[in-house]
Motif scaffolding. Structure first.
Motif, mmCIF file in Angstrom:
data_model
loop_
_atom_site.group_PDB
_atom_site.id
_atom_site.type_symbol
_atom_site.label_atom_id
_atom_site.label_comp_id
_atom_site.label_asym_id
_atom_site.label_seq_id
_atom_site.Cartn_x
_atom_site.Cartn_y
_atom_site.Cartn_z
ATOM 1 N N UNK A 112 0.773 -0.993 0.118
ATOM 2 C CA UNK A 112 -0.091 -0.076 0.045
ATOM 3 C C UNK A 112 0.787 1.329 -0.079
ATOM 4 N N UNK A 113 2.039 1.033 -0.085
ATOM 5 C CA UNK A 113 3.101 2.407 -0.164
ATOM 6 C C UNK A 113 3.706 2.598 -1.643
ATOM 7 N N UNK A 114 3.659 3.847 -1.873
ATOM 8 C CA UNK A 114 4.287 4.185 -3.329
ATOM 9 C C UNK A 114 5.821 3.958 -3.267
ATOM 10 N N UNK A 115 6.265 3.153 -4.047
ATOM 11 C CA UNK A 115 7.885 2.976 -4.152
ATOM 12 C C UNK A 115 8.508 3.409 -5.436
ATOM 13 N N UNK A 116 7.484 3.492 -6.442
ATOM 14 C CA UNK A 116 8.172 3.941 -7.767
ATOM 15 C C UNK A 116 7.174 4.288 -8.687
ATOM 16 N N UNK A 117 7.534 4.780 -9.949
ATOM 17 C CA UNK A 117 6.343 5.085 -10.917
ATOM 18 C C UNK A 117 6.876 4.659 -12.352
ATOM 19 N N UNK A 118 6.155 3.974 -13.452
ATOM 20 C CA UNK A 118 6.503 3.783 -14.835
ATOM 21 C C UNK A 118 5.631 4.780 -15.519
ATOM 22 N N UNK A 119 6.419 5.306 -16.666
ATOM 23 C CA UNK A 119 5.667 6.109 -17.470
ATOM 24 C C UNK A 119 5.785 5.496 -19.000
ATOM 25 N N UNK A 120 4.988 6.259 -19.942
ATOM 26 C CA UNK A 120 4.972 5.494 -21.149
ATOM 27 C C UNK A 120 6.681 5.453 -21.849
#
Length: 216
Positions: A112-120
């Protein structure tokens, strides 16, 4: 390949009570298009895109209205609930989510914790890596029967010439379930001997195409 291998770990976030002006500033300064909105426990509660900010901003010709809009809290324009990815998801599966939903990014969440992000952009570059097109190579497409053991059978032809295969893909042959197309990228700039080996072994090549030699 897993999501944790390609995700950005340094994620720029804002709280729901931050203003549209705060988001606009971060979007411009960091040249990004999405900002995850998180609560005090770093849990994703929404997401704001550059389009959301533009749509919420009044006309530039009306300064008073524009300032009023910019002071609105992000929770008034953010999208929620948010579709997320897990760090142990396969990239290929996440790519399908991008395509089906038309997303520009996916926050990556663990416990439930934000650890990263992926973009196009990361997703597109990963597809380039998976297909081997980032390496100087030659491409050969072979039509094969859809049966167990066909891949090592065809790959053995490359092995006899000790040719390095950088990637292998498979896709359907038209609407015929009895055949598949194997796409090999190989590290040689002269694939002619291999092409002849494949033809001699009875395989039909889709690329380079079988072109009959002109009659003299």
């Amino acid at each position: 390949m897993l999501v944790e291998e390609i995700m950005k770990k340094d994620v720029i976030t804002l709280s729901p009570s931050a203003t549209i002006a705060n988001a606009l500033k971060l979007l411009r300064e960091n040249h990004i298009r999405h900002i995850p909105i998180v609560n005090q426990d770093n849990q994703v509660v929404g997401i704001v895109s550059d389009r959301d900010v533009r749509d919420a901003t009044a006309s530039i010709f009306n300064t008073a209205d524009n300032q009023q809009y910019l002071q609105q809290e992000l929770q008034s324009i953010m999208s929620y609930p948010v579709v997320t990815a897990h760090p142990l998801d396969f990239v290929e599966e996440v790519a399908r989510v991008f395509y089906n939903e038309g997303f520009g990014c996916l926050p990556v969440v663990s416990g439930n914790t934000l650890i990263g992000i992926i973009t196009e952009k990361e997703m597109l570059y990963t597809m380039i890596l998976l297909t081997g097109t980032n390496i100087q190579s030659s491409q050969i497409e072979v039509k094969v029967p859809h049966k167990p053991g066909i891949l090592p059978e065809v790959a053995a032809v490359f092995g006899k010439r000790k040719t390095n295969i950088t990637s292998v893909l498979m896709y359907p042959f038209n609407d015929d379930p009895n055949y598949k197309i194997l796409v090999f990228r190989i590290q040689t700039m002269n694939p002619v001997p291999l092409i002849q080996d494949l033809r001699d072994a009875g395989y039909e090549l889709m690329w380079p195409n079988n072109i009959a030699e002109p009659k003299l």
